[in-house]
Enzyme design. Structure first.
Site, mmCIF file in Angstrom:
data_model
loop_
_atom_site.group_PDB
_atom_site.id
_atom_site.type_symbol
_atom_site.label_atom_id
_atom_site.label_comp_id
_atom_site.label_asym_id
_atom_site.label_seq_id
_atom_site.Cartn_x
_atom_site.Cartn_y
_atom_site.Cartn_z
ATOM 1 C CG PHE A 471 -0.415 2.104 0.573
ATOM 2 C CD1 PHE A 471 -1.737 1.721 0.722
ATOM 3 C CD2 PHE A 471 0.283 1.657 -0.532
ATOM 4 C CE1 PHE A 471 -2.355 0.900 -0.221
ATOM 5 C CE2 PHE A 471 -0.318 0.841 -1.477
ATOM 6 C CZ PHE A 471 -1.640 0.461 -1.325
ATOM 7 C CG HIS A 472 2.380 7.715 0.978
ATOM 8 N ND1 HIS A 472 2.580 8.169 -0.316
ATOM 9 C CD2 HIS A 472 3.007 6.515 1.049
ATOM 10 C CE1 HIS A 472 3.287 7.280 -0.988
ATOM 11 N NE2 HIS A 472 3.560 6.271 -0.184
ATOM 12 N N PRO A 473 -0.579 7.971 4.997
ATOM 13 C CG PRO A 473 -1.532 6.535 6.569
ATOM 14 C CD PRO A 473 -0.945 6.561 5.192
#
Length: 538
Positions: A471-473
């Site tokens: 969840f770190h784009p």
């Protein structure tokens, strides 16, 4: 006639709430905050364990999927992103990590003046009220609450001892002088409740007459006056509306690593070839818009536990659920108050190649087929490991002129040799900890990848078959110095070649930081507010 504003903030997420809260402290300016999702009224947005509910909520989550990734055996990978006041800070895993000193010094070395670690540390300190108190690395008077996990879990303790057995020291602060070590995470919680940026920054600002917040307002594009941003078009339901800027006002895009580049491209700001293919007039030919996509790929190892001490056991039992609720109601403690992952470590999987930690563990006292999924019927726990600084780069590109169509999202995971070798080494490190004397009494069996996966090729194939986002784009509107043809922003996060427009969110990062991204985005917004105030004074 629509009202005019000095600042229009698009997206009420980790950055947008900070911007709206801080900028509206000045009563002389008018601030508009547009959020595509609904208000943050659900109890599941405020209970830390609500992460398991909001992970799949189409009301509060964009529920995106990537395009098929050839490096991941053609899989489309689920990418949850927050869609409510607080954005992803309202649905994330709550972990408070800043990254490494070297991450920010590298930003400065790339030509981003003002973004070294010494430059950004004051803004981390300013943003937080940390349970550790005021120290050279922490603050005690900021809006964002950061808390310790007080109850020590038997499984986490075994993991920390196992990490020590393989040479990873125990630490009490991943955000101090040195990130390397194994310990309990700090969480963005306060008294058993989530502290999203909406709670921290927006709630105190709501009563201000100069701040307008519009929820369920989907931005569809920028209003351009030549190369100057003049406002924002948006939809409320099926009704088209617009918001206009005052002279010398600014639009601040904080829609995240997917939707910020999409909005720029829809507005004629991006790679000329892409815009022309889609029939969009080119306002500014900026080839880097939507490129440079980076993300942390997590590989999850699942284990069956020998003892009924896991969160699986509590969730699979009526008495267990009752006891969890009682713990929270009476003491604001227990699984409801701390979410999913309690402990972890930062270590070097390839120590001969990396002088600082290159992998991160998240350790959960539960197991499921995927993060936020239904827990298994047996006692289980999970080691999730990710490479911290991937070399692989993907992209975000609009597919049409329809602002409601999800753009092409291609993460391009595991595209480089270093990424593949680090990922395999990370899985091996997880196995090594599971096989230590400290952990052995708790491991009944390795469920995934299982004993059939033995060789490096087997482990890489396991990563391709099961790897998922953590969840770190980031990086799709990266900042950079003059002369960097692919830099979308200057170091003040202003869009190059366009006036009155900035991008402030994870897309602004030139390279992904070594850890969870919420705290760094809060820091970036705090810093840019100061930059903007200084510009207004000049």
């Amino acid at each position: 006639m629509s009202k005019h504003y000095d600042y229009i903030v698009v997206g009420a997420g980790s950055a947008g709430c900070v911007l709206a809260g801080r900028l509206s402290e000045d009563p002389s300016v008018q601030v508009l905050l547009l959020e595509a999702g609904p208000p943050d009224t659900s109890v599941w947005l405020h209970l830390p364990i609500g992460y398991g509910k909001t992970m799949w909520s189409t009301k509060y989550n964009w529920c995106l999927h990537t395009d098929p990734d050839p490096n991941m055996n053609g899989r489309r990978i689920y990418w949850p992103r927050g869609k409510t006041l607080g954005g992803s800070s309202a649905i994330n895993g709550l972990i408070y990590i800043r990254g490494q000193r070297q991450d920010y010094d590298h930003w400065a070395e790339l030509g981003n003046t003002g973004w070294s670690y010494d430059d950004v540390l004051p803004y981390f300190i300013k943003s937080e009220t940390n349970e550790l108190g005021a120290t050279p690395h922490h603050g005690d008077s900021g809006p964002l609450r950061v808390s310790n996990i007080h109850h020590k879990h038997e499984l986490i303790e075994a993991f920390l001892s196992g990490a020590q057995e393989i040479g990873v020291p125990r630490t009490t602060d991943f955000n101090g002088e040195d990130q390397e070590g194994a310990g309990y995470y700090q969480l963005t919680t306060h008294k058993g409740l989530r502290c999203s940026t909406a709670t921290a920054y927006l709630r105190p600002a709501r009563k201000r007459s100069n701040l307008t917040i519009i929820s369920n307002a989907r931005a569809t594009g920028l209003i351009m006056d030549g190369t100057r941003a003049a406002g924002v078009n948006y939809l409320v339901g099926n009704t088209r509306q617009s918001a206009q800027l005052n002279p010398n006002g600014e639009v601040l895009l904080s829609a995240g690593a997917i939707y910020s580049p999409q909005l720029l491209q829809l507005s004629g700001i991006g790679p000329a070839s892409l815009l022309q293919e889609r029939g969009i007039p080119v306002v500014a030919d900026i080839p880097g818009v939507g490129e440079n996509l980076q993300d942390h790929l997590q590989i999850r190892l699942g284990f069956e536990c020998t003892k009924p001490i896991t969160t699986n056991d509590a969730l699979n039992s009526l008495w267990g659920k009752f006891n969890m609720g009682l713990q929270w109601l009476t003491r604001r403690e227990g699984p409801l108050a701390i979410g999913i992952n309690q402990g972890g470590c930062f270590m070097r999987a390839l120590p001969s190649e990396s002088p600082t930690p290159d992998i991160q563990f998240h350790v959960a006292t539960l197991s499921a087929d995927m993060a936020g999924g239904k827990v298994h019927p047996y006692s289980g726990f999970t080691f999730s490991v990710c490479q911290l600084r991937p070399e692989s780069r993907g992209h975000v590109r609009i597919k049409s002129t329809d602002p409601l169509e999800t753009p092409e999202i291609q993460p391009n995971y595991l595209d480089t040799d270093l990424d593949r070798r680090t990922t395999v080494a990370g899985v091996k490190a997880a196995r090594a900890i599971a096989q230590t004397e400290a952990m052995r009494p708790y491991v009944k069996r390795e469920v995934k990848p299982g004993p059939q996966a033995e060789s490096d090729e087997d482990l890489l194939e396991f990563a391709r078959d099961t790897g998922a986002t953590i969840f770190h784009p980031s990086g799709t509107c990266r900042m950079g110095p003059d002369g960097d043809a692919m830099a979308v922003l200057d170091p003040q996060l202003r869009v190059r070649g366009v006036q009155g427009l900035r991008v402030i969110d994870a897309s602004s990062m030139p390279t992904l930081i070594s850890g969870n991204t919420n705290a760094p985005v809060v820091m970036m917004a705090e810093k840019v507010v100061d930059l903007m105030r200084e510009e207004r004074r000049q």
